[in-house]
Write a protein that holds these residues in place. Structure first.
Motif, PDB file in Angstrom:
ATOM      1  N   ALA A 121       0.800  -1.063   0.083  1.00 30.29           N
ATOM      2  CA  ALA A 121       0.188  -0.321  -0.292  1.00 30.29           C
ATOM      3  C   ALA A 121       0.711   1.221   0.022  1.00 30.29           C
ATOM      4  O   ALA A 121       0.740   2.145  -0.416  1.00 30.29           O
ATOM      5  N   ILE A 122       1.916   1.051   0.891  1.00 32.02           N
ATOM      6  CA  ILE A 122       3.454   2.520   1.226  1.00 32.02           C
ATOM      7  C   ILE A 122       3.253   2.672  -0.737  1.00 32.02           C
ATOM      8  O   ILE A 122       3.646   4.188  -0.893  1.00 32.02           O
ATOM      9  N   ILE A 123       4.210   1.418  -1.013  1.00 34.56           N
ATOM     10  CA  ILE A 123       4.504   1.873  -2.560  1.00 34.56           C
ATOM     11  C   ILE A 123       3.991   2.646  -3.260  1.00 34.56           C
ATOM     12  O   ILE A 123       3.982   3.356  -4.510  1.00 34.56           O
ATOM     13  N   LEU A 124       2.353   1.968  -3.111  1.00 36.48           N
ATOM     14  CA  LEU A 124       1.501   1.938  -4.478  1.00 36.48           C
ATOM     15  C   LEU A 124       0.404   3.794  -4.200  1.00 36.48           C
ATOM     16  O   LEU A 124       0.667   4.257  -4.689  1.00 36.48           O
ATOM     17  N   LEU A 125       1.069   4.173  -3.176  1.00 38.83           N
ATOM     18  CA  LEU A 125       0.635   5.658  -2.806  1.00 38.83           C
ATOM     19  C   LEU A 125       2.007   6.335  -3.040  1.00 38.83           C
ATOM     20  O   LEU A 125       1.448   7.223  -3.498  1.00 38.83           O
ATOM     21  N   GLY A 126       3.001   5.939  -2.548  1.00 41.05           N
ATOM     22  CA  GLY A 126       4.051   6.745  -2.994  1.00 41.05           C
ATOM     23  C   GLY A 126       4.348   6.610  -4.375  1.00 41.05           C
ATOM     24  O   GLY A 126       4.597   8.030  -5.122  1.00 41.05           O
ATOM     25  N   GLY A 127       3.639   5.428  -5.415  1.00 40.48           N
ATOM     26  CA  GLY A 127       4.111   5.954  -6.613  1.00 40.48           C
ATOM     27  C   GLY A 127       3.224   7.329  -7.557  1.00 40.48           C
ATOM     28  O   GLY A 127       3.441   7.961  -8.208  1.00 40.48           O
ATOM     29  N   ALA A 128       1.630   6.911  -6.776  1.00 40.46           N
ATOM     30  CA  ALA A 128       0.659   8.108  -6.784  1.00 40.46           C
ATOM     31  C   ALA A 128       1.068   9.053  -6.535  1.00 40.46           C
ATOM     32  O   ALA A 128       0.760  10.032  -7.725  1.00 40.46           O
ATOM     33  N   CYS A 129       1.740   9.313  -6.053  1.00 42.57           N
ATOM     34  CA  CYS A 129       1.993  10.871  -5.029  1.00 42.57           C
ATOM     35  C   CYS A 129       3.393  11.102  -6.381  1.00 42.57           C
ATOM     36  O   CYS A 129       3.036  12.471  -6.209  1.00 42.57           O
ATOM     37  N   ALA A 130       4.456  10.603  -6.342  1.00 44.96           N
ATOM     38  CA  ALA A 130       5.328  10.715  -7.513  1.00 44.96           C
ATOM     39  C   ALA A 130       4.795  11.017  -8.477  1.00 44.96           C
ATOM     40  O   ALA A 130       5.088  11.813  -9.474  1.00 44.96           O
ATOM     41  N   PHE A 131       4.387   9.648  -9.461  1.00 45.99           N
ATOM     42  CA  PHE A 131       3.086  10.969 -10.292  1.00 45.99           C
ATOM     43  C   PHE A 131       2.687  12.103 -11.086  1.00 45.99           C
ATOM     44  O   PHE A 131       2.190  12.836 -11.467  1.00 45.99           O
ATOM     45  N   GLY A 132       1.982  12.499  -9.550  1.00 48.62           N
ATOM     46  CA  GLY A 132       1.058  13.549  -9.652  1.00 48.62           C
ATOM     47  C   GLY A 132       1.705  14.356  -8.957  1.00 48.62           C
ATOM     48  O   GLY A 132       1.410  15.579 -10.134  1.00 48.62           O
ATOM     49  N   ALA A 133       2.981  14.385  -8.584  1.00 48.88           N
ATOM     50  CA  ALA A 133       4.445  15.733  -8.406  1.00 48.88           C
ATOM     51  C   ALA A 133       4.412  15.786  -9.663  1.00 48.88           C
ATOM     52  O   ALA A 133       5.105  16.876 -10.555  1.00 48.88           O
ATOM     53  N   TYR A 134       4.652  14.553 -10.477  1.00 46.17           N
ATOM     54  CA  TYR A 134       5.277  14.622 -11.892  1.00 46.17           C
ATOM     55  C   TYR A 134       4.021  16.057 -12.637  1.00 46.17           C
ATOM     56  O   TYR A 134       4.742  16.512 -13.615  1.00 46.17           O
ATOM     57  N   LYS A 135       3.011  15.199 -12.923  1.00 48.08           N
ATOM     58  CA  LYS A 135       1.954  16.050 -14.044  1.00 48.08           C
ATOM     59  C   LYS A 135       2.255  17.582 -12.974  1.00 48.08           C
ATOM     60  O   LYS A 135       1.367  18.211 -13.986  1.00 48.08           O
ATOM     61  N   TYR A 136       1.976  17.633 -12.082  1.00 48.51           N
ATOM     62  CA  TYR A 136       2.068  19.225 -11.702  1.00 48.51           C
ATOM     63  C   TYR A 136       3.058  19.858 -11.872  1.00 48.51           C
ATOM     64  O   TYR A 136       2.813  21.319 -12.382  1.00 48.51           O
ATOM     65  N   LEU A 137       4.612  19.415 -12.242  1.00 48.40           N
ATOM     66  CA  LEU A 137       5.506  20.130 -12.368  1.00 48.40           C
ATOM     67  C   LEU A 137       5.508  20.127 -13.719  1.00 48.40           C
ATOM     68  O   LEU A 137       6.033  21.373 -13.818  1.00 48.40           O
ATOM     69  N   GLN A 138       5.681  19.063 -14.711  1.00 46.57           N
ATOM     70  CA  GLN A 138       4.873  19.503 -16.238  1.00 46.57           C
ATOM     71  C   GLN A 138       4.561  20.597 -16.500  1.00 46.57           C
ATOM     72  O   GLN A 138       4.218  21.656 -16.862  1.00 46.57           O
ATOM     73  N   ALA A 139       3.102  20.939 -15.661  1.00 39.13           N
ATOM     74  CA  ALA A 139       2.066  21.788 -15.689  1.00 39.13           C
ATOM     75  C   ALA A 139       2.478  23.174 -15.449  1.00 39.13           C
ATOM     76  O   ALA A 139       2.008  24.049 -15.993  1.00 39.13           O
ATOM     77  N   ARG A 140       3.808  23.389 -14.606  1.00 39.60           N
ATOM     78  CA  ARG A 140       3.763  24.248 -14.217  1.00 39.60           C
ATOM     79  C   ARG A 140       4.902  24.911 -15.045  1.00 39.60           C
ATOM     80  O   ARG A 140       5.227  25.876 -15.341  1.00 39.60           O
ATOM     81  N   GLY A 141       5.865  23.486 -15.784  1.00 36.68           N
ATOM     82  CA  GLY A 141       7.018  24.251 -16.505  1.00 36.68           C
ATOM     83  C   GLY A 141       6.478  25.031 -17.825  1.00 36.68           C
ATOM     84  O   GLY A 141       6.886  25.844 -18.572  1.00 36.68           O
ATOM     85  N   GLY A 142       4.707  24.624 -18.128  1.00 32.75           N
ATOM     86  CA  GLY A 142       4.604  24.890 -19.165  1.00 32.75           C
ATOM     87  C   GLY A 142       3.616  26.509 -18.974  1.00 32.75           C
ATOM     88  O   GLY A 142       4.335  27.048 -20.188  1.00 32.75           O
ATOM     89  N   GLU A 143       3.933  26.814 -18.310  1.00 36.25           N
ATOM     90  CA  GLU A 143       3.644  28.183 -17.813  1.00 36.25           C
ATOM     91  C   GLU A 143       4.512  29.591 -17.393  1.00 36.25           C
ATOM     92  O   GLU A 143       4.472  30.034 -18.594  1.00 36.25           O
ATOM     93  N   ASN A 144       5.140  28.894 -17.414  1.00 36.84           N
ATOM     94  CA  ASN A 144       6.639  29.109 -17.705  1.00 36.84           C
ATOM     95  C   ASN A 144       7.438  29.611 -18.567  1.00 36.84           C
ATOM     96  O   ASN A 144       8.270  30.226 -18.983  1.00 36.84           O
ATOM     97  N   ARG A 145       6.885  29.171 -19.644  1.00 36.89           N
ATOM     98  CA  ARG A 145       7.909  28.791 -21.013  1.00 36.89           C
ATOM     99  C   ARG A 145       6.854  29.806 -21.465  1.00 36.89           C
ATOM    100  O   ARG A 145       5.738  30.818 -21.555  1.00 36.89           O
ATOM    101  N   ILE A 146       7.799  30.702 -22.376  1.00 35.78           N
ATOM    102  CA  ILE A 146       7.436  31.711 -23.248  1.00 35.78           C
ATOM    103  C   ILE A 146       7.670  31.604 -24.476  1.00 35.78           C
ATOM    104  O   ILE A 146       7.933  31.166 -25.361  1.00 35.78           O
TER     105      ILE A 146
END
Length: 146
Positions: A121-146
């Protein structure tokens, strides 16, 4: 077939070879010698419980109605209980040990299974959090580009 014989555990325990195999299921005695080669689960399954109470092993598998009809044809008698006989099959002793040790929290097999599920369960939740963080950072990175 009518139950004409009445045998004790001691009598039944003498019949545990491939050429002479008795089983006790629900306090009824069955001669499985003629069926051993036809058993769909293989002869080893029957030989493992030969000469003893096979009730728990039989019920755990969940046999069909047809299997129960075959069993009726193998019936040779009833079990005559005596003082000191086991109350049920060989698995029951370990099951009793399991439940008493679980109550005290000393069962290492049960604790290991619980740890394995928790770790999964911990590994599964950790993977889900990592995926969420990756998507969040990917979306934020697109906002900062000009």
């Amino acid at each position: 077939m009518s139950s004409t014989q009445e045998l004790t555990y001691s009598d039944v325990s003498e019949h545990k070879s491939k050429k002479d195999l008795y089983l006790v299921i629900h306090d009824k005695i069955y001669n499985a010698t003629t069926f051993i080669d036809e058993h769909p689960g293989g002869e080893e399954v029957l030989l493992d419980v030969g000469g003893q109470d096979a009730t728990e092993a039989f019920e755990d598998v969940g046999h069909s109605d047809e299997a129960r009809e075959i069993l009726d044809g193998l019936l040779i008698g009833d079990l005559k209980r005596q003082e000191g006989d086991p109350t049920s099959g060989p698995k029951s002793a370990s099951a009793g040990a399991y439940s008493s040790s679980t109550a005290t929290g000393t069962n290492t097999a049960g604790n290991a299974a619980g740890l394995g599920i928790g770790l999964y369960a911990i590994i599964l939740l950790g993977g889900a959090c990592a995926f969420g963080a990756y998507k969040y950072l990917q979306a934020r990175g697109g906002e900062n580009r000009i």
